[in-house]
Scaffold this motif. Structure first.
Motif, PDB file in Angstrom:
ATOM      1  N   ALA A   1      -9.504  -4.198   6.739  1.00 59.75           N
ATOM      2  CA  ALA A   1      -9.030  -4.927   7.920  1.00 59.75           C
ATOM      3  C   ALA A   1      -8.985  -6.421   7.652  1.00 59.75           C
ATOM      4  O   ALA A   1      -8.041  -7.122   8.067  1.00 59.75           O
ATOM      5  CB  ALA A   1      -9.941  -4.621   9.112  1.00 59.75           C
ATOM      6  N   GLU A   2      -9.982  -6.946   6.929  1.00 59.04           N
ATOM      7  CA  GLU A   2     -10.006  -8.369   6.596  1.00 59.04           C
ATOM      8  C   GLU A   2      -8.880  -8.721   5.624  1.00 59.04           C
ATOM      9  O   GLU A   2      -8.202  -9.749   5.778  1.00 59.04           O
ATOM     10  CB  GLU A   2     -11.361  -8.730   5.989  1.00 59.04           C
ATOM     11  CG  GLU A   2     -12.527  -8.576   6.962  1.00 59.04           C
ATOM     12  CD  GLU A   2     -13.880  -8.753   6.295  1.00 59.04           C
ATOM     13  OE1 GLU A   2     -14.890  -8.694   7.001  1.00 59.04           O
ATOM     14  OE2 GLU A   2     -13.921  -8.929   5.056  1.00 59.04           O
TER      15      GLU A   2
ATOM     16  N   ASP B   1      -1.837  -9.809   0.311  1.00 54.11           N
ATOM     17  CA  ASP B   1      -0.623  -9.022   0.137  1.00 54.11           C
ATOM     18  C   ASP B   1      -0.988  -7.624  -0.351  1.00 54.11           C
ATOM     19  O   ASP B   1      -1.797  -7.473  -1.272  1.00 54.11           O
ATOM     20  CB  ASP B   1       0.296  -9.714  -0.875  1.00 54.11           C
ATOM     21  CG  ASP B   1       1.508  -8.870  -1.198  1.00 54.11           C
ATOM     22  OD1 ASP B   1       1.542  -8.258  -2.284  1.00 54.11           O
ATOM     23  OD2 ASP B   1       2.413  -8.814  -0.354  1.00 54.11           O
ATOM     24  N   ALA B   2      -0.397  -6.595   0.238  1.00 54.89           N
ATOM     25  CA  ALA B   2      -0.760  -5.214  -0.085  1.00 54.89           C
ATOM     26  C   ALA B   2      -0.457  -4.872  -1.542  1.00 54.89           C
ATOM     27  O   ALA B   2      -1.258  -4.218  -2.212  1.00 54.89           O
ATOM     28  CB  ALA B   2      -0.031  -4.254   0.850  1.00 54.89           C
ATOM     29  N   HIS B   3       0.700  -5.293  -2.037  1.00 55.49           N
ATOM     30  CA  HIS B   3       1.068  -4.968  -3.420  1.00 55.49           C
ATOM     31  C   HIS B   3       0.094  -5.623  -4.401  1.00 55.49           C
ATOM     32  O   HIS B   3      -0.328  -5.004  -5.390  1.00 55.49           O
ATOM     33  CB  HIS B   3       2.498  -5.427  -3.698  1.00 55.49           C
ATOM     34  CG  HIS B   3       3.537  -4.638  -2.969  1.00 55.49           C
ATOM     35  ND1 HIS B   3       4.002  -3.422  -3.415  1.00 55.49           N
ATOM     36  CD2 HIS B   3       4.185  -4.885  -1.798  1.00 55.49           C
ATOM     37  CE1 HIS B   3       4.912  -2.960  -2.565  1.00 55.49           C
ATOM     38  NE2 HIS B   3       5.041  -3.830  -1.580  1.00 55.49           N
ATOM     39  N   ARG B   4      -0.265  -6.865  -4.140  1.00 50.07           N
ATOM     40  CA  ARG B   4      -1.226  -7.570  -5.005  1.00 50.07           C
ATOM     41  C   ARG B   4      -2.590  -6.883  -4.940  1.00 50.07           C
ATOM     42  O   ARG B   4      -3.240  -6.683  -5.965  1.00 50.07           O
ATOM     43  CB  ARG B   4      -1.331  -9.028  -4.556  1.00 50.07           C
ATOM     44  CG  ARG B   4      -2.474  -9.816  -5.192  1.00 50.07           C
ATOM     45  CD  ARG B   4      -2.467 -11.243  -4.658  1.00 50.07           C
ATOM     46  NE  ARG B   4      -3.715 -11.909  -4.899  1.00 50.07           N
ATOM     47  CZ  ARG B   4      -4.048 -12.483  -6.054  1.00 50.07           C
ATOM     48  NH1 ARG B   4      -3.230 -12.428  -7.072  1.00 50.07           N
ATOM     49  NH2 ARG B   4      -5.199 -13.107  -6.187  1.00 50.07           N
TER      50      ARG B   4
ATOM     51  N   TRP C   1       0.279  -1.160   2.940  1.00 48.69           N
ATOM     52  CA  TRP C   1      -1.147  -1.116   3.267  1.00 48.69           C
ATOM     53  C   TRP C   1      -1.621   0.314   3.506  1.00 48.69           C
ATOM     54  O   TRP C   1      -2.788   0.633   3.250  1.00 48.69           O
ATOM     55  CB  TRP C   1      -1.455  -1.985   4.484  1.00 48.69           C
ATOM     56  CG  TRP C   1      -1.617  -3.431   4.137  1.00 48.69           C
ATOM     57  CD1 TRP C   1      -0.825  -4.469   4.504  1.00 48.69           C
ATOM     58  CD2 TRP C   1      -2.653  -4.003   3.318  1.00 48.69           C
ATOM     59  NE1 TRP C   1      -1.277  -5.650   3.969  1.00 48.69           N
ATOM     60  CE2 TRP C   1      -2.399  -5.398   3.238  1.00 48.69           C
ATOM     61  CE3 TRP C   1      -3.749  -3.480   2.638  1.00 48.69           C
ATOM     62  CZ2 TRP C   1      -3.215  -6.270   2.513  1.00 48.69           C
ATOM     63  CZ3 TRP C   1      -4.573  -4.353   1.908  1.00 48.69           C
ATOM     64  CH2 TRP C   1      -4.296  -5.714   1.854  1.00 48.69           C
ATOM     65  N   ASP C   2      -0.717   1.207   3.975  1.00 47.76           N
ATOM     66  CA  ASP C   2      -1.086   2.610   4.138  1.00 47.76           C
ATOM     67  C   ASP C   2      -1.376   3.231   2.776  1.00 47.76           C
ATOM     68  O   ASP C   2      -2.272   4.081   2.635  1.00 47.76           O
ATOM     69  CB  ASP C   2       0.037   3.376   4.836  1.00 47.76           C
ATOM     70  CG  ASP C   2       0.189   2.967   6.296  1.00 47.76           C
ATOM     71  OD1 ASP C   2       1.247   3.261   6.882  1.00 47.76           O
ATOM     72  OD2 ASP C   2      -0.766   2.346   6.844  1.00 47.76           O
ATOM     73  N   GLY C   3      -0.615   2.818   1.766  1.00 42.92           N
ATOM     74  CA  GLY C   3      -0.854   3.320   0.412  1.00 42.92           C
ATOM     75  C   GLY C   3      -2.195   2.857  -0.137  1.00 42.92           C
ATOM     76  O   GLY C   3      -2.926   3.622  -0.766  1.00 42.92           O
TER      77      GLY C   3
END
Length: 309
Positions: free
Chosen positions: A216-217, A223-226, A296-298
């Motif tokens: 959550a933080e 970034d999700a990919h990073r 982010w789901d991944g």
């Protein structure tokens, strides 16, 4: 004299600029390329000036304006030799005609970031600067600071050391009477890679609540990919350590500190789980690249897969 200062080590580049200015014994004038016109650039490079013999002109962000960058390359060979002009461009496009002309007609100063393979050099530099500044650092403090100044890059397996962050932290510590680990942590907050290690640790230890709290933080700040790339990198290090004989970490390019940190996690995952979770990681990576689900789901799916194994 025309100088070209390149490289992403802004601390070293700044030192180069100061060294050139001292040698020229002139006042420094900073000019941003996005404020220049072709006529203004021509005046700086070739125009008559009352300060031609002493003034040092530093041109920054020239590459951000293509027309000015092209003119700079075109006029590089016509620069008044009585002037001292420094072009500071951290990441110039070396494929351009302008860069090739500048490199041919200027004195080039290359200031690259240190890589993690140069951590010995970084420690030596930091220890020396600390002594010169009267800051008492133990070898452990030096190692900790260099580790905190190390960050991953987009290139797999390559990390860089931020010399400016070390310099700034040393400046902050110079006013501290008693230097402790807490003082260092306060001046050099944990890097993303350290946060990712804690996140992976929570997942391996099946602490679902902590995984979700940290996620959550991170959703709010990163970034999700990073984030996924960092998690995957540490997961593959963990997998490699689990599959090779003890003491082989160095041959895999895994630093001793990282190996020690991951060794406690290795014993908590069996080989069948390693195989299944590594396949899950690969499947999620492929799905993220094809935009089959929210990134982010991944990230969450992989971490919960580890935690709920």
């Amino acid at each position: 004299m025309l100088h070209l200062v390149t490289g992403e080590n802004t601390y070293q580049a700044e030192q180069e600029v100061r060294s050139i200015a001292r040698a020229s014994k002139g006042e420094v004038r900073w000019v941003s390329g996005d404020t220049l016109t072709p006529d203004g650039l021509a005046d700086i490079l070739m125009g008559v000036s009352l300060f031609a013999s002493s003034e040092v002109t530093v041109l920054t962000h020239v590459g951000d304006t293509p027309t000015i960058w092209e003119k700079l390359g075109e006029w590089a060979e016509r620069v008044d030799p009585g002037k001292t002009i420094i072009v500071w461009e951290p990441k110039p496009d070396k494929r351009t005609r302008a860069y090739k002309s500048l490199a041919a007609h200027a004195q080039v100063h290359i200031c690259p970031l240190w890589t993690d393979r140069q951590d010995g050099l970084a420690r030596e530099w930091l220890a020396k600067r600390a002594r010169e500044s009267g800051v008492k650092l133990s070898p452990g403090h030096v190692a900790s600071m260099v580790s905190r100044a190390t960050r991953p890059t987009d290139a797999p397996g390559i990390s860089v050391i931020d010399q400016r962050q070390l310099h700034n932290a040393l400046t902050a510590l110079s006013v501290v009477d008693d230097i402790t680990d807490d003082a260092i942590a306060a001046t050099m907050p944990a890097l993303p890679a350290e946060n990712i290690f804690h996140l992976l640790t929570y997942a391996v230890e099946r602490d679902v609540a902590s995984v979700q709290r940290m996620l959550a933080e991170l959703r709010a700040t990163d970034d999700a990919h990073r984030t996924f790339a960092l998690i995957a990198g540490q997961w593959f290090q963990l997998m490699s350590l689990a599959l090779v004989p003890a003491g082989s970490a160095e041959s895999l390019g895994i630093k001793p500190y990282a190996a020690r940190s991951l060794s406690g996690l290795v014993r908590q995952v069996n080989r069948a789980q390693l195989r299944d979770l590594t396949q899950l990681c690969a499947d999620i990576d492929a799905g993220m690249k094809l935009s089959q689900f929210e990134p982010w789901d991944g990230v969450e799916r992989f971490l919960l897969g580890i935690a709920l194994r």
